[in-house]
Design a protein around this motif. Structure first.
Motif, PDB file in Angstrom:
ATOM      1  N   UNK A   1     -15.833 -12.920  -1.212  1.00  0.00           N
ATOM      2  CA  UNK A   1     -14.758 -12.537  -2.128  1.00  0.00           C
ATOM      3  C   UNK A   1     -15.308 -12.145  -3.488  1.00  0.00           C
ATOM      4  N   UNK A   2     -16.215 -12.947  -4.034  1.00  0.00           N
ATOM      5  CA  UNK A   2     -16.807 -12.652  -5.332  1.00  0.00           C
ATOM      6  C   UNK A   2     -17.583 -11.343  -5.293  1.00  0.00           C
ATOM      7  N   UNK A   3     -18.360 -11.151  -4.240  1.00  0.00           N
ATOM      8  CA  UNK A   3     -19.156  -9.933  -4.122  1.00  0.00           C
ATOM      9  C   UNK A   3     -18.272  -8.698  -4.082  1.00  0.00           C
ATOM     10  N   UNK A   4     -17.181  -8.759  -3.330  1.00  0.00           N
ATOM     11  CA  UNK A   4     -16.287  -7.605  -3.235  1.00  0.00           C
ATOM     12  C   UNK A   4     -15.679  -7.286  -4.594  1.00  0.00           C
ATOM     13  N   UNK A   5     -15.314  -8.299  -5.350  1.00  0.00           N
ATOM     14  CA  UNK A   5     -14.677  -8.088  -6.650  1.00  0.00           C
ATOM     15  C   UNK A   5     -15.659  -7.614  -7.706  1.00  0.00           C
ATOM     16  N   UNK A   6     -16.939  -7.968  -7.559  1.00  0.00           N
ATOM     17  CA  UNK A   6     -17.961  -7.556  -8.517  1.00  0.00           C
ATOM     18  C   UNK A   6     -18.693  -6.292  -8.082  1.00  0.00           C
ATOM     19  N   UNK A   7     -18.374  -5.794  -6.907  1.00  0.00           N
ATOM     20  CA  UNK A   7     -19.046  -4.595  -6.423  1.00  0.00           C
ATOM     21  C   UNK A   7     -20.489  -4.827  -6.044  1.00  0.00           C
ATOM     22  N   UNK A   8     -20.771  -6.011  -5.479  1.00  0.00           N
ATOM     23  CA  UNK A   8     -22.128  -6.394  -5.103  1.00  0.00           C
ATOM     24  C   UNK A   8     -22.188  -6.684  -3.607  1.00  0.00           C
ATOM     25  N   UNK A   9     -23.375  -6.611  -3.002  1.00  0.00           N
ATOM     26  CA  UNK A   9     -23.519  -7.079  -1.620  1.00  0.00           C
ATOM     27  C   UNK A   9     -23.318  -8.591  -1.561  1.00  0.00           C
ATOM     28  N   UNK A  10     -22.704  -9.072  -0.510  1.00  0.00           N
ATOM     29  CA  UNK A  10     -22.524 -10.514  -0.347  1.00  0.00           C
ATOM     30  C   UNK A  10     -23.877 -11.213  -0.405  1.00  0.00           C
ATOM     31  N   UNK A  11     -23.925 -12.348  -1.073  1.00  0.00           N
ATOM     32  CA  UNK A  11     -25.165 -13.097  -1.218  1.00  0.00           C
ATOM     33  C   UNK A  11     -26.002 -12.677  -2.410  1.00  0.00           C
ATOM     34  N   UNK A  12     -25.521 -11.710  -3.210  1.00  0.00           N
ATOM     35  CA  UNK A  12     -26.269 -11.275  -4.391  1.00  0.00           C
ATOM     36  C   UNK A  12     -26.348 -12.396  -5.423  1.00  0.00           C
ATOM     37  N   UNK A  13     -27.437 -12.440  -6.202  1.00  0.00           N
ATOM     38  CA  UNK A  13     -27.533 -13.451  -7.262  1.00  0.00           C
ATOM     39  C   UNK A  13     -26.438 -13.239  -8.310  1.00  0.00           C
ATOM     40  N   UNK A  14     -25.819 -14.330  -8.737  1.00  0.00           N
ATOM     41  CA  UNK A  14     -24.806 -14.293  -9.789  1.00  0.00           C
ATOM     42  C   UNK A  14     -24.961 -15.529 -10.670  1.00  0.00           C
ATOM     43  N   UNK A  15     -24.311 -15.494 -11.822  1.00  0.00           N
ATOM     44  CA  UNK A  15     -24.248 -16.656 -12.696  1.00  0.00           C
ATOM     45  C   UNK A  15     -22.926 -17.359 -12.429  1.00  0.00           C
ATOM     46  N   UNK A  16     -23.009 -18.581 -11.933  1.00  0.00           N
ATOM     47  CA  UNK A  16     -21.807 -19.358 -11.635  1.00  0.00           C
ATOM     48  C   UNK A  16     -21.426 -20.215 -12.837  1.00  0.00           C
ATOM     49  N   UNK A  17     -20.138 -20.362 -13.066  1.00  0.00           N
ATOM     50  CA  UNK A  17     -19.668 -21.188 -14.170  1.00  0.00           C
ATOM     51  C   UNK A  17     -18.510 -22.066 -13.748  1.00  0.00           C
ATOM     52  N   UNK A  18     -18.412 -23.231 -14.345  1.00  0.00           N
ATOM     53  CA  UNK A  18     -17.265 -24.122 -14.166  1.00  0.00           C
ATOM     54  C   UNK A  18     -16.841 -24.583 -15.556  1.00  0.00           C
ATOM     55  N   UNK A  19     -15.555 -24.414 -15.850  1.00  0.00           N
ATOM     56  CA  UNK A  19     -15.050 -24.680 -17.195  1.00  0.00           C
ATOM     57  C   UNK A  19     -13.858 -25.633 -17.134  1.00  0.00           C
TER      58      UNK A  19
END
Length: 249
Positions: free
Chosen positions: A198-216
């Motif tokens: 889901x995140x990859x589709x919304x960011x326009x990235x291949x699934x499993x791509x490195x990202x910065x995760x955050x929890x607030x």
């Protein structure tokens, strides 16, 4: 133990003022920042001090030199955190600088997941408000995607949270106002991770791509959790924090 009151060096104070203008949106992407000569004249400091101001802003990933133009705002490598947006909301009434915007993908009530329930102090499966959004930059490129959860009991006082439309002042500030309070503390955690489908589709990235995760977690003065959020942002975008420390071990 007594401590000395040691104000920041002048170059850090000046850099902080310009940085505030950048983060608040008063200085927008591509705008020229004062030259070293202008800084020296405006603040009555030496050229060496003025030069250190611009070097500090470059090291923080906020500006870049452009031949024939000077130094301009470049926030392309900066990730605006939940705390940054909360500060912008308190200062300007809006959470995004000019040119940035969010698309609300969904909003509504659902049973709380284990993690959301624990963060909000609820039982798993209790009703919660869930909002999902993707944030875009001036070039309409997705920068981050995130989900926020609120106690479902808030739906009566803040029905706008159930509508998939933007809330200019930000959801945390909006929810807190409806509760008759303000956000007093924002807690954030960040980690490297990989985008799920889901995140990859919304960011326009291949699934499993490195990202910065955050929890607030946004808390009112009495410690009540007003909002809990999770996010995924593009890689190679820096998070900026400034700390004041005391001498000693």
């Amino acid at each position: 133990m007594p401590t000395l009151d040691r104000p920041e060096p002048p170059y850090l104070q000046i850099a902080g003022r310009i940085r505030d203008d950048i983060l608040s949106g008063r200085l927008q992407e591509g705008d020229a920042v004062p030259s070293a000569r202008e800084i020296a004249r405006t603040w009555t400091v030496a050229m060496a001090t003025a030069t250190k101001v611009l070097a500090t802003l470059r090291s923080q990933g906020l500006v870049r030199p452009v031949r024939g133009v000077g130094t301009v705002v470049d926030r392309g490598g900066l990730h605006r955190t939940a705390r940054d947006r909360a500060a912008a909301s308190a200062r300007t009434g809006r959470i995004y600088p000019p040119g940035h915007y969010a698309v609300i993908r969904s909003a509504g009530l659902e049973p709380a997941s284990e993690r959301a329930a624990a963060a909000l102090g609820l039982d798993e499966g209790a009703p919660v408000i869930r909002r999902r959004r993707t944030t875009y930059g001036p070039d309409s490129r997705p920068l981050s995607t995130s989900t926020s959860w609120f106690d479902g009991a808030l739906s009566a006082k803040a029905p706008a949270l159930l509508v998939a439309e933007r809330i200019p002042e930000g959801t945390a500030a909006h929810a807190a106002a409806r509760l008759g309070t303000k956000i007093a503390t924002t807690q954030e955690r960040h980690a490297a991770g990989r985008a799920d489908e889901e995140e990859a589709a919304e960011l326009g990235l291949p699934a499993g791509s490195p990202v910065l995760l955050g929890r607030s977690t946004f808390l009112a003065a009495d410690g009540t959790v007003v909002e809990y959020g999770e996010s995924a942002a593009l890689p190679d975008h820096w998070v900026f924090h400034e700390y004041t420390t005391e001498d000693g071990e």
